[in-house]
Design an enzyme around this catalytic site. Structure first.
Site, PDB file in Angstrom:
ATOM      1  N   THR A 129     -44.021  24.037  14.907  1.00  0.00           N
ATOM      2  CA  THR A 129     -44.339  22.618  15.096  1.00  0.00           C
ATOM      3  C   THR A 129     -43.661  21.695  14.081  1.00  0.00           C
ATOM      4  O   THR A 129     -43.935  20.491  14.068  1.00  0.00           O
ATOM      5  CB  THR A 129     -45.858  22.432  14.997  1.00  0.00           C
ATOM      6  OG1 THR A 129     -46.326  23.016  13.765  1.00  0.00           O
ATOM      7  CG2 THR A 129     -46.561  23.125  16.162  1.00  0.00           C
ATOM      8  N   GLU A 130     -42.779  22.221  13.263  1.00  0.00           N
ATOM      9  CA  GLU A 130     -42.168  21.420  12.191  1.00  0.00           C
ATOM     10  C   GLU A 130     -41.462  20.167  12.709  1.00  0.00           C
ATOM     11  O   GLU A 130     -41.490  19.115  12.051  1.00  0.00           O
ATOM     12  CB  GLU A 130     -41.172  22.280  11.399  1.00  0.00           C
ATOM     13  CG  GLU A 130     -41.799  23.344  10.528  1.00  0.00           C
ATOM     14  CD  GLU A 130     -42.020  24.673  11.259  1.00  0.00           C
ATOM     15  OE1 GLU A 130     -42.238  25.680  10.575  1.00  0.00           O
ATOM     16  OE2 GLU A 130     -41.966  24.679  12.512  1.00  0.00           O
TER      17      GLU A 130
END
Length: 256
Positions: A129-130
């Site tokens: 999810t960065e």
């Protein structure tokens, strides 16, 4: 922040901040590296288990709320601690299991994926999810690109899409998905029993060779594996295993 427990043949490294979903802070990663060193050096430990406290999260990833951007250059070495942990996991000679008790996101997903065996509850949600916070899954991409097709990995990195444990099994990240925490512990125990009962030399040499040849060309891989086979045949356990097979009895492993 982090607990280290030994109950031979296992050592368990637990991220222990469940209210904050067990973040991978710099301090937690430093403690994890130290705990991992202890587990590798302990002859009574045959299997190393990574997990998170509570029933919500294995780890939600990096601790973005604790000065992550305060000193970009000064914290450069601290950000490398996760790479140090990954290197020790690969080179430590002992099998690792991820007991994924809940959500595993960003660096937490990478930590789980870096283990040899990953057992997850079905309700766990996973993903890189960065990108959603303006970052990229840098170090963990080196792990994930070796586990799944390149286009599938890149799609996850670019979109930050969250998916379930069933898809993680299909991607080759999760070994087994189970219905609940009770089943999770039972399956983890089953793997520990199986791994702890193997001869040390074959496990150490074989596991090391498995990871090393991933980055070698075919001819170099054949050469390295041939040397590995010869090294394994020189162990007392190999001689005992062959003798037990010929004599139709169970082997008595000495660990040498």
């Amino acid at each position: 922040m982090l607990r280290y427990d030994v109950d031979p043949p296992r050592a368990t490294i637990t991220l222990d901040d469940p209210e904050r979903r067990n973040p991978l802070s710099g301090a937690a990663m430093a403690k994890m590296a130290h705990a991992l060193e202890r587990a590798i050096a302990d002859d009574e430990v045959r299997v190393i288990v990574f997990t998170g406290a509570g029933d919500k999260a294995f780890s939600a990833g990096g601790d973005l709320a604790s000065g992550f951007f305060d000193d970009p250059v000064g914290l450069h070495q601290t950000r490398g601690l996760i790479s140090d942990v990954f290197r020790m996991m690969r080179r430590g000679g002992k099998p690792t299991i991820a007991r994924v008790n809940g959500h595993a996101l960003a660096g937490g997903f990478g930590l789980a994926a870096a283990c040899d065996i990953v057992v997850a509850v079905r309700h766990a949600r996973m993903g890189t999810t960065e990108i959603k916070v303006g970052l990229w899954p840098m170090q963990i991409s080196a792990i994930l690109q070796r586990l799944m097709p390149a286009r599938r990995a890149l799609e996850l990195f670019m979109t930050g899409r969250i998916f379930d444990a069933a898809e993680a099994v299909e991607l080759g990240i999760v070994t087994e998905a189970v219905p609940d925490l009770e089943a999770l512990d039972a399956v983890v125990d089953r793997y520990i029993d199986a791994l702890a009962g193997t001869p040390r030399a074959a496990m150490t040499f074989g596991r090391d060779a498995f990871y090393l040849v991933q980055d070698l060309g075919l001819d170099a891989a054949f050469d390295h594996l041939q040397v590995g086979l010869t090294a394994t045949t020189m162990s007392e356990d190999a001689r005992e295993g062959v003798a037990a097979f010929v004599e139709k009895r169970g082997p008595n492993w000495s660990g040498r």
